[in-house]
Design a protein around this motif. Structure first.
Motif, mmCIF file in Angstrom:
data_model
loop_
_atom_site.group_PDB
_atom_site.id
_atom_site.type_symbol
_atom_site.label_atom_id
_atom_site.label_comp_id
_atom_site.label_asym_id
_atom_site.label_seq_id
_atom_site.Cartn_x
_atom_site.Cartn_y
_atom_site.Cartn_z
ATOM 1 N N ARG A 156 1.061 -1.132 0.177
ATOM 2 C CA ARG A 156 -0.218 -0.135 -0.307
ATOM 3 C C ARG A 156 0.754 1.338 0.353
ATOM 4 O O ARG A 156 0.417 1.979 -0.964
ATOM 5 N N ARG A 157 2.033 1.248 0.581
ATOM 6 C CA ARG A 157 2.733 2.847 1.063
ATOM 7 C C ARG A 157 4.125 1.510 1.514
ATOM 8 O O ARG A 157 4.327 1.232 2.438
ATOM 9 N N SER A 158 5.515 2.200 0.818
ATOM 10 C CA SER A 158 6.332 1.751 0.430
ATOM 11 C C SER A 158 7.580 2.004 1.727
ATOM 12 O O SER A 158 6.746 2.798 2.557
ATOM 13 N N PHE A 159 8.532 0.923 2.311
ATOM 14 C CA PHE A 159 9.010 1.425 3.522
ATOM 15 C C PHE A 159 9.967 2.633 3.060
ATOM 16 O O PHE A 159 9.622 3.298 4.348
ATOM 17 N N HIS A 160 10.199 3.033 1.767
ATOM 18 C CA HIS A 160 10.767 3.936 1.787
ATOM 19 C C HIS A 160 10.475 4.988 2.526
ATOM 20 O O HIS A 160 10.804 6.247 2.647
ATOM 21 N N ASP A 161 9.186 4.988 1.679
ATOM 22 C CA ASP A 161 8.053 6.461 1.680
ATOM 23 C C ASP A 161 8.090 6.428 2.760
ATOM 24 O O ASP A 161 6.961 7.493 2.999
ATOM 25 N N ARG A 162 7.696 5.562 3.924
ATOM 26 C CA ARG A 162 6.948 5.687 5.016
ATOM 27 C C ARG A 162 8.261 6.279 5.513
ATOM 28 O O ARG A 162 7.984 7.455 6.559
ATOM 29 N N ILE A 163 9.374 6.065 5.688
ATOM 30 C CA ILE A 163 10.730 6.492 5.985
ATOM 31 C C ILE A 163 10.809 8.344 6.018
ATOM 32 O O ILE A 163 11.004 8.377 6.913
#
Length: 168
Positions: free
Chosen positions: A146-153
């Motif tokens: 749904r939302r990448s780890f990269h984008d969350r960080i």
């Protein structure tokens, strides 16, 4: 020195890493008890793959195990140093194929037995707990789809002035 707390003292998945290290140490102890010297649990996947599929280039081995070429190259170097693999010329002058040594061939059936026993033990452990780790992994993958780890960080970094400082 800084007034901020040391962020390396925090670790949401520290306990998981420690648990895996403890389990790997138990597997290594089995190898020692069985007089299979020089084998690390991290070697077994590559050895089994080479045994079942035959000689491969480092790139082929990496792809077959979902690893990077660099990681596979480092692992092959460690396996070579342990006397478990060697390289032979490939189809052209630029390529080399990784093959098991006689020493590796002599122990690979025992390593496969350990792998099967380990997988059965993991399944047994997961049956004892209310929420199996495999389900946790599937759920995390779904959330990250749904939302990448990269984008969350990155979203968190946008809020942290230290990330944007030009003091490098």
């Amino acid at each position: 020195m800084t007034d901020l707390p040391d962020p390396s003292e925090e670790g949401a998945w520290r306990e998981l890493r420690l648990l895996q290290a403890e389990m790997d140490a138990d597997i290594a102890r089995l190898y020692e008890e069985a007089a299979i010297p020089g084998i690390r649990p991290s070697f077994v996947g590559e050895l089994l793959r080479l045994h079942h599929r035959g000689p491969m280039t480092i790139g082929e081995l990496a792809a077959s195990l979902d690893r990077t070429h660099s990681a596979a190259s480092q692992k092959v170097a460690a396996l070579r140093a342990a006397g478990l693999v060697r390289t032979v010329p490939g189809a052209d002058a630029r390529s080399k194929r990784v093959v098991l040594t006689q020493r590796a061939e002599a122990i690979v059936d025992r390593l496969a037995a350990e792998w099967r026993a380990t997988e059965a033990t993991v399944a047994e452990l997961e049956a004892e707990i209310p929420y199996p780790l495999q389900q946790v992994v599937r759920d995390l993958r779904t959330a990250l789809a749904r939302r990448s780890f990269h984008d969350r960080i990155l979203d968190r970094l946008r809020e942290d002035p230290a990330w944007h400082s030009d003091t490098h």
